[in-house]
Design an enzyme around this catalytic site. Sequence first.
Site, PDB file in Angstrom:
ATOM      1  N   SER A  73      16.723  -3.677  -7.127  1.00 56.13           N
ATOM      2  CA  SER A  73      16.622  -3.488  -8.574  1.00 56.13           C
ATOM      3  C   SER A  73      17.973  -3.192  -9.204  1.00 56.13           C
ATOM      4  O   SER A  73      18.866  -2.629  -8.569  1.00 56.13           O
ATOM      5  CB  SER A  73      15.669  -2.348  -8.901  1.00 56.13           C
ATOM      6  OG  SER A  73      14.392  -2.603  -8.384  1.00 56.13           O
TER       7      SER A  73
HETATM    8  N1  SAH Z   1      12.566  -0.526  -4.567  1.00 59.29           N
HETATM    9  C1  SAH Z   1      13.412  -1.696  -4.369  1.00 59.29           C
HETATM   10  C2  SAH Z   1      12.886  -2.881  -5.134  1.00 59.29           C
HETATM   11  C3  SAH Z   1      12.358  -3.885  -4.200  1.00 59.29           C
HETATM   12  S1  SAH Z   1      11.689  -5.334  -4.921  1.00 59.29           S
HETATM   13  C4  SAH Z   1      14.852  -1.361  -4.712  1.00 59.29           C
HETATM   14  O1  SAH Z   1      15.249  -0.238  -4.610  1.00 59.29           O
HETATM   15  O2  SAH Z   1      15.631  -2.225  -5.028  1.00 59.29           O
HETATM   16  C5  SAH Z   1       9.969  -5.072  -4.705  1.00 59.29           C
HETATM   17  C6  SAH Z   1       9.459  -4.922  -3.302  1.00 59.29           C
HETATM   18  O3  SAH Z   1       8.048  -4.766  -3.378  1.00 59.29           O
HETATM   19  C7  SAH Z   1       9.692  -6.139  -2.390  1.00 59.29           C
HETATM   20  O4  SAH Z   1      10.384  -5.734  -1.254  1.00 59.29           O
HETATM   21  C8  SAH Z   1       8.280  -6.622  -2.058  1.00 59.29           C
HETATM   22  O5  SAH Z   1       8.157  -7.144  -0.758  1.00 59.29           O
HETATM   23  C9  SAH Z   1       7.476  -5.344  -2.230  1.00 59.29           C
HETATM   24  N2  SAH Z   1       6.046  -5.531  -2.439  1.00 59.29           N
HETATM   25  C10 SAH Z   1       5.412  -6.460  -3.205  1.00 59.29           C
HETATM   26  N3  SAH Z   1       4.072  -6.314  -3.130  1.00 59.29           N
HETATM   27  C11 SAH Z   1       3.845  -5.238  -2.312  1.00 59.29           C
HETATM   28  C12 SAH Z   1       2.671  -4.582  -1.819  1.00 59.29           C
HETATM   29  N4  SAH Z   1       1.438  -4.992  -2.156  1.00 59.29           N
HETATM   30  N5  SAH Z   1       2.823  -3.531  -1.004  1.00 59.29           N
HETATM   31  C13 SAH Z   1       4.061  -3.092  -0.630  1.00 59.29           C
HETATM   32  N6  SAH Z   1       5.209  -3.676  -1.041  1.00 59.29           N
HETATM   33  C14 SAH Z   1       5.102  -4.736  -1.877  1.00 59.29           C
END
Ligand code: SAH
Length: 224
Positions: A73
């Site tokens: 993010s």
């Molecule tokens: N928190 C992260 C953002 C990651 S992007 C940061 O610090 O940058 C969003 C993440 O959510 C991805 O890795 C994706 O695989 C995960 N994701 C999507 N659907 C999900 C679900 N149902 N359960 C767990 N993780 C999920």
Amino acid sequence: MKNLSQSQINGIGMTSKRTRDRLIERLRQQGIQNEQVLEVIASTPRHLFVDEALAHRAYEDTALPIGFKQTISQPYIVARMTELLLQSGPPSSVLEIGTGCGYQTAILAQLVPQVYSIERIGALYQQAKQRLAELKLYNVELRHTDGNGGWPNLNYRFDRILMTAACQDVPRKLAEQLNQGGEMILPYDNGKEQLLLRITRKADDYETETFEPVSFVPLLPGIS
Ligand code: SAH
């Protein structure tokens, strides 16, 4: 497990303190006011959460690819969501849905006593686990599972839940894992745009506040 040297953590050149300070200045200009949040962002080595080839861009205020069609993010969004999460007072526990590379998890771990985080992609879960251990952030528990179902076999509830993937329906099981008065921050996709929401659990009901438009990868079902 690698032992990180202080110079790897501190960074040099485009990952140095001066570069990070410029990012903090920018976050302030964009309206982030929580000094604790700004301090933690300033001291957390974001360059260690992205591929080495992208490390020189780690302190730009932008989302970056982390593989598997996912992103780390944008720092402004991490700061904003964390600020909203802490606004009504310090929580004792937080559940994050979407660990990704673990950057937001690392920020939370320095501000909240106990952090739980769920990731559906096995390879990202493994990498995040290693990074967080290298940074000696031991107050974090990670699970490789589908966050739609909340934390598995839970026998207590969370003060806060932070979702970092966009949903079209708020997962009921997740909302049920909130304490009374607990709050959930999430990107909600209404079909036209994604908006940042804060949902507060009241006696028998949930109250919703709406904040700015955001852009997140979607919350997907199942694991991979
Ligand atoms: N928190 C992260 C953002 C990651 S992007 C940061 O610090 O940058 C969003 C993440 O959510 C991805 O890795 C994706 O695989 C995960 N994701 C999507 N659907 C999900 C679900 N149902 N359960 C767990 N993780 C999920």
